[in-house]
Design a protein around this motif. Structure first.
Motif, PDB file in Angstrom:
ATOM      1  N   ARG A 183       0.823  -1.209   0.000  1.00 17.13           N
ATOM      2  CA  ARG A 183       0.000   0.000   0.000  1.00 17.13           C
ATOM      3  C   ARG A 183       0.863   1.268   0.000  1.00 17.13           C
ATOM      4  NH1 ARG A 183      -3.390  -1.300   3.934  1.00 17.13           N
ATOM      5  NH2 ARG A 183      -2.163  -0.431   5.621  1.00 17.13           N
ATOM      6  N   VAL A 184       1.936   1.268   0.752  1.00 18.41           N
ATOM      7  CA  VAL A 184       2.750   2.474   0.878  1.00 18.41           C
ATOM      8  C   VAL A 184       3.740   2.599  -0.270  1.00 18.41           C
ATOM      9  CG1 VAL A 184       4.377   3.721   2.350  1.00 18.41           C
ATOM     10  CG2 VAL A 184       2.486   2.452   3.387  1.00 18.41           C
ATOM     11  N   TRP A 185       4.507   1.547  -0.524  1.00 17.77           N
ATOM     12  CA  TRP A 185       5.536   1.634  -1.572  1.00 17.77           C
ATOM     13  C   TRP A 185       4.945   1.471  -2.974  1.00 17.77           C
ATOM     14  CZ3 TRP A 185       7.819   2.127   2.921  1.00 17.77           C
ATOM     15  CH2 TRP A 185       9.126   2.598   2.983  1.00 17.77           C
ATOM     16  N   ASN A 186       3.837   0.763  -3.069  1.00 17.15           N
ATOM     17  CA  ASN A 186       3.172   0.550  -4.351  1.00 17.15           C
ATOM     18  C   ASN A 186       4.169   0.103  -5.431  1.00 17.15           C
ATOM     19  OD1 ASN A 186       1.059   0.510  -6.195  1.00 17.15           O
ATOM     20  ND2 ASN A 186       1.317   2.650  -6.755  1.00 17.15           N
ATOM     21  N   PRO A 187       4.875  -1.005  -5.197  1.00 14.68           N
ATOM     22  CA  PRO A 187       5.909  -1.431  -6.145  1.00 14.68           C
ATOM     23  C   PRO A 187       5.324  -1.851  -7.480  1.00 14.68           C
ATOM     24  CG  PRO A 187       5.496  -3.140  -4.522  1.00 14.68           C
ATOM     25  CD  PRO A 187       4.705  -1.954  -4.078  1.00 14.68           C
ATOM     26  N   GLY A 188       6.041  -1.512  -8.553  1.00 20.59           N
ATOM     27  CA  GLY A 188       5.580  -1.891  -9.885  1.00 20.59           C
ATOM     28  C   GLY A 188       5.584  -3.393 -10.080  1.00 20.59           C
ATOM     29  N   LYS A 189       6.603  -4.049  -9.542  1.00 21.64           N
ATOM     30  CA  LYS A 189       6.689  -5.511  -9.575  1.00 21.64           C
ATOM     31  C   LYS A 189       6.836  -5.995  -8.129  1.00 21.64           C
ATOM     32  CE  LYS A 189       8.473  -6.219 -14.236  1.00 21.64           C
ATOM     33  NZ  LYS A 189       9.503  -6.885 -15.071  1.00 21.64           N
ATOM     34  N   PRO A 190       5.743  -6.302  -7.473  1.00 23.04           N
ATOM     35  CA  PRO A 190       5.772  -6.574  -6.028  1.00 23.04           C
ATOM     36  C   PRO A 190       6.623  -7.768  -5.589  1.00 23.04           C
ATOM     37  CG  PRO A 190       3.533  -6.180  -6.791  1.00 23.04           C
ATOM     38  CD  PRO A 190       4.384  -6.318  -8.020  1.00 23.04           C
ATOM     39  N   ARG A 191       6.701  -8.814  -6.396  1.00 28.03           N
ATOM     40  CA  ARG A 191       7.451 -10.030  -6.065  1.00 28.03           C
ATOM     41  C   ARG A 191       7.045 -10.608  -4.709  1.00 28.03           C
ATOM     42  NH1 ARG A 191      12.711  -9.250  -5.288  1.00 28.03           N
ATOM     43  NH2 ARG A 191      12.442  -7.033  -4.845  1.00 28.03           N
ATOM     44  N   PRO A 192       5.782 -10.962  -4.530  1.00 27.49           N
ATOM     45  CA  PRO A 192       5.321 -11.486  -3.237  1.00 27.49           C
ATOM     46  C   PRO A 192       6.029 -12.766  -2.816  1.00 27.49           C
ATOM     47  CG  PRO A 192       3.669 -11.857  -4.950  1.00 27.49           C
ATOM     48  CD  PRO A 192       4.695 -10.934  -5.541  1.00 27.49           C
ATOM     49  N   GLU A 193       6.552 -13.508  -3.775  1.00 34.28           N
ATOM     50  CA  GLU A 193       7.219 -14.765  -3.431  1.00 34.28           C
ATOM     51  C   GLU A 193       8.523 -14.525  -2.658  1.00 34.28           C
ATOM     52  OE1 GLU A 193       8.765 -13.499  -7.480  1.00 34.28           O
ATOM     53  OE2 GLU A 193       6.850 -13.497  -6.395  1.00 34.28           O
ATOM     54  N   HIS A 194       9.074 -13.301  -2.746  1.00 35.68           N
ATOM     55  CA  HIS A 194      10.330 -12.996  -2.047  1.00 35.68           C
ATOM     56  C   HIS A 194      10.099 -12.469  -0.630  1.00 35.68           C
ATOM     57  CE1 HIS A 194      12.637 -12.368  -6.106  1.00 35.68           C
ATOM     58  NE2 HIS A 194      12.163 -13.595  -5.943  1.00 35.68           N
ATOM     59  N   TRP A 195       8.901 -11.961  -0.366  1.00 35.38           N
ATOM     60  CA  TRP A 195       8.647 -11.278   0.901  1.00 35.38           C
ATOM     61  C   TRP A 195       8.818 -12.173   2.129  1.00 35.38           C
ATOM     62  CZ3 TRP A 195       8.545  -6.508   2.673  1.00 35.38           C
ATOM     63  CH2 TRP A 195       7.952  -6.250   3.915  1.00 35.38           C
ATOM     64  N   PRO A 196       8.254 -13.379   2.179  1.00 33.60           N
ATOM     65  CA  PRO A 196       8.398 -14.194   3.397  1.00 33.60           C
ATOM     66  C   PRO A 196       9.850 -14.413   3.799  1.00 33.60           C
ATOM     67  CG  PRO A 196       6.706 -15.127   1.976  1.00 33.60           C
ATOM     68  CD  PRO A 196       7.388 -14.045   1.177  1.00 33.60           C
ATOM     69  N   ALA A 197      10.704 -14.721   2.833  1.00 31.21           N
ATOM     70  CA  ALA A 197      12.117 -14.952   3.151  1.00 31.21           C
ATOM     71  C   ALA A 197      12.792 -13.664   3.599  1.00 31.21           C
ATOM     72  CB  ALA A 197      12.837 -15.534   1.937  1.00 31.21           C
ATOM     73  N   ASN A 198      12.456 -12.550   2.948  1.00 31.37           N
ATOM     74  CA  ASN A 198      13.054 -11.277   3.329  1.00 31.37           C
ATOM     75  C   ASN A 198      12.618 -10.857   4.734  1.00 31.37           C
ATOM     76  OD1 ASN A 198      14.562 -10.842   1.003  1.00 31.37           O
ATOM     77  ND2 ASN A 198      12.861  -9.834  -0.059  1.00 31.37           N
ATOM     78  N   PHE A 199      11.349 -11.062   5.039  1.00 26.98           N
ATOM     79  CA  PHE A 199      10.852 -10.677   6.353  1.00 26.98           C
ATOM     80  C   PHE A 199      11.469 -11.569   7.432  1.00 26.98           C
ATOM     81  CE2 PHE A 199       7.909  -9.782   9.779  1.00 26.98           C
ATOM     82  CZ  PHE A 199       7.631  -8.430   9.597  1.00 26.98           C
ATOM     83  N   LYS A 200      11.593 -12.861   7.149  1.00 30.22           N
ATOM     84  CA  LYS A 200      12.217 -13.773   8.120  1.00 30.22           C
ATOM     85  C   LYS A 200      13.678 -13.409   8.352  1.00 30.22           C
ATOM     86  CE  LYS A 200      13.007 -18.628   9.243  1.00 30.22           C
ATOM     87  NZ  LYS A 200      14.378 -18.364   9.721  1.00 30.22           N
ATOM     88  N   LEU A 201      14.370 -13.033   7.291  1.00 27.58           N
ATOM     89  CA  LEU A 201      15.767 -12.628   7.426  1.00 27.58           C
ATOM     90  C   LEU A 201      15.869 -11.370   8.288  1.00 27.58           C
ATOM     91  CD1 LEU A 201      18.732 -12.994   6.716  1.00 27.58           C
ATOM     92  CD2 LEU A 201      18.301 -11.837   4.529  1.00 27.58           C
ATOM     93  N   ALA A 202      14.928 -10.454   8.091  1.00 26.41           N
ATOM     94  CA  ALA A 202      14.906  -9.234   8.901  1.00 26.41           C
ATOM     95  C   ALA A 202      14.657  -9.563  10.375  1.00 26.41           C
ATOM     96  CB  ALA A 202      13.833  -8.284   8.376  1.00 26.41           C
ATOM     97  N   LEU A 203      13.726 -10.477  10.636  1.00 29.56           N
ATOM     98  CA  LEU A 203      13.454 -10.895  12.012  1.00 29.56           C
ATOM     99  C   LEU A 203      14.676 -11.555  12.642  1.00 29.56           C
ATOM    100  CD1 LEU A 203       9.850 -12.418  11.875  1.00 29.56           C
ATOM    101  CD2 LEU A 203      10.588 -10.549  13.364  1.00 29.56           C
ATOM    102  N   ASP A 204      15.322 -12.423  11.892  1.00 27.37           N
ATOM    103  CA  ASP A 204      16.493 -13.124  12.416  1.00 27.37           C
ATOM    104  C   ASP A 204      17.661 -12.170  12.669  1.00 27.37           C
ATOM    105  OD1 ASP A 204      15.094 -15.479  12.251  1.00 27.37           O
ATOM    106  OD2 ASP A 204      16.003 -16.118  10.364  1.00 27.37           O
TER     107      ASP A 204
END
Length: 258
Positions: A162-183
Motif C-alpha cells: 500500500r505504501v511503496w506501491n511497487p511496480g513488480k511486487p514479487r510477493p514470493e520474495h517477501w516471506p524470506a526477506n521478512f524472516k531474514l529481517a526478524l532473524d
C-alpha cells in the motif's frame, strides 16, 4: 541476497542507531525505533534493493552475460536502498503527519535533505549518497500509513504494498526477506543481571519466610522462628528482588520497543 551476518551488521551499524537518532530529534524514539520498525525497514530494504543497490536496475533482462545498467533518466526508477520514486519523496515530505513532527525540519536538514516536497531531484541524489538520509525518509514514509507496524509478515506485506506501491511486487520474495529481517534483529532476552537477580532474591526470601511454616503444616515438624534482625534482612532482600525484577522487565520492554 546478503547473508544473515551482513544484514545483522547493517541493522547494528545503520538501521537501529539511525532510527534511534531520528527518534531522539523528533521526540518519539520508542515509536520511531521500535523493533517492529527496525524489522519492517530491514525487510523493505531487502525487498527493494537487497540492501545493496542504491539505484534501481533496468526491469528488462538483456539476456545472459550482459550486465544490468542503472537507469540514467532523471525521475525514472527508484533511488536509495529503500527504492524511493520521485512521487514517494514528494508524498512523504508534504504529508501532514510528517510535517507535524517536532523538529522535523532540523531532522531533515541534518542529513542533507531539503524539506521542500518539490526538491525531488536533490533529495533523490541525497538518498543515493547517504544511507542514513534514505533510512530516515523511509521511516517517515511509513508514518504516512495509518496501520500500526507489527511482526506479522502477512500484515506487513499489505502495508508495504500500500505504501511503496511497487511496480513488480514479487510477493514470493517477501516471506524470506521478512524472516531474514526478524532473524537479524531477534527479540532481546530479559536482562539477566537485574531481572534474574531480582527473581532469585525474591524466591530465596520467600522460601526463607514461608518455607518453615509450609514444612510444619505438611509434616508437623516445628517451624524455625527467625529473629527480628533476620526478619528485617529477609524483608529487605524480598523488596530488593521485586524492585530488580520490575526494573529488568521495564528495561527489556524498552529495548524491544514494546
Amino acid at each position: 541476497m546478503p547473508t544473515l551476518a551482513q544484514v545483522r551488521t547493517l541493522v547494528h551499524d545503520l538501521i537501529k542507531p539511525g532510527l534511534e537518532e531520528l527518534g531522539d530529534i523528533v521526540g518519539s524514539k520508542q515509536q520511531i525505533a521500535s523493533r517492529e520498525a527496525v524489522v519492517m525497514l530491514t525487510a523493505i530494504g531487502l525487498q527493494e534493493s537487497a540492501l545493496t543497490h542504491r539505484r534501481q536496475l533496468h526491469d528488462a533482462d538483456p539476456g545472459p552475460g550482459v550486465d544490468l545498467q542503472p537507469i540514467q533518466t532523471p525521475g525514472l526508477g527508484a533511488y536509495g536502498l529503500w527504492g524511493f520514486e520521485y512521487s514517494g519523496i514528494r508524498l512523504t515530505l508534504r504529508h501532514a503527519k510528517v510535517r507535524a513532527l517536532r523538529n522535523i525540519i532540523e531532522a531533515l536538514t541534518s542529513v542533507g535533505l531539503d524539506p521542500d516536497p518539490d526538491a525531488r531531484s536533490a533529495n533523490a541524489s541525497r538518498i543515493m549518497a547517504d544511507d542514513k538520509a534514505a533510512l530516515w525518509l523511509a521511516r517517515l514514509y511509513l508514518l504516512t500509513d495509518n496501520q500500526a507496524l507489527s511482526l506479522d509478515a502477512d500484515e506487513m506485506w499489505v502495508v508495504y504494498k500500500r505504501v511503496w506501491n511497487p511496480g513488480k511486487p514479487r510477493p514470493e520474495h517477501w516471506p524470506a526477506n521478512f524472516k531474514l529481517a526478524l532473524d537479524a534483529y531477534p527479540e532481546k532476552p530479559l536482562p539477566l543481571t537485574k531481572r534474574g537477580a531480582g527473581m532469585i532474591l525474591t524466591g530465596v526470601s520467600a522460601a526463607v519466610t514461608y518455607g518453615p511454616d509450609i514444612v510444619h503444616t505438611a509434616t508437623g515438624m516445628k517451624a524455625i522462628q527467625l529473629g527480628p534482625t533476620w526478619q528485617t534482612i529477609v524483608g529487605v532482600m524480598m523488596a530488593a528482588g521485586m524492585i530488580l525484577t520490575l526494573i529488568g522487565t521495564i528495561r527489556a520492554r524498552k529495548a524491544t520497543g514494546k
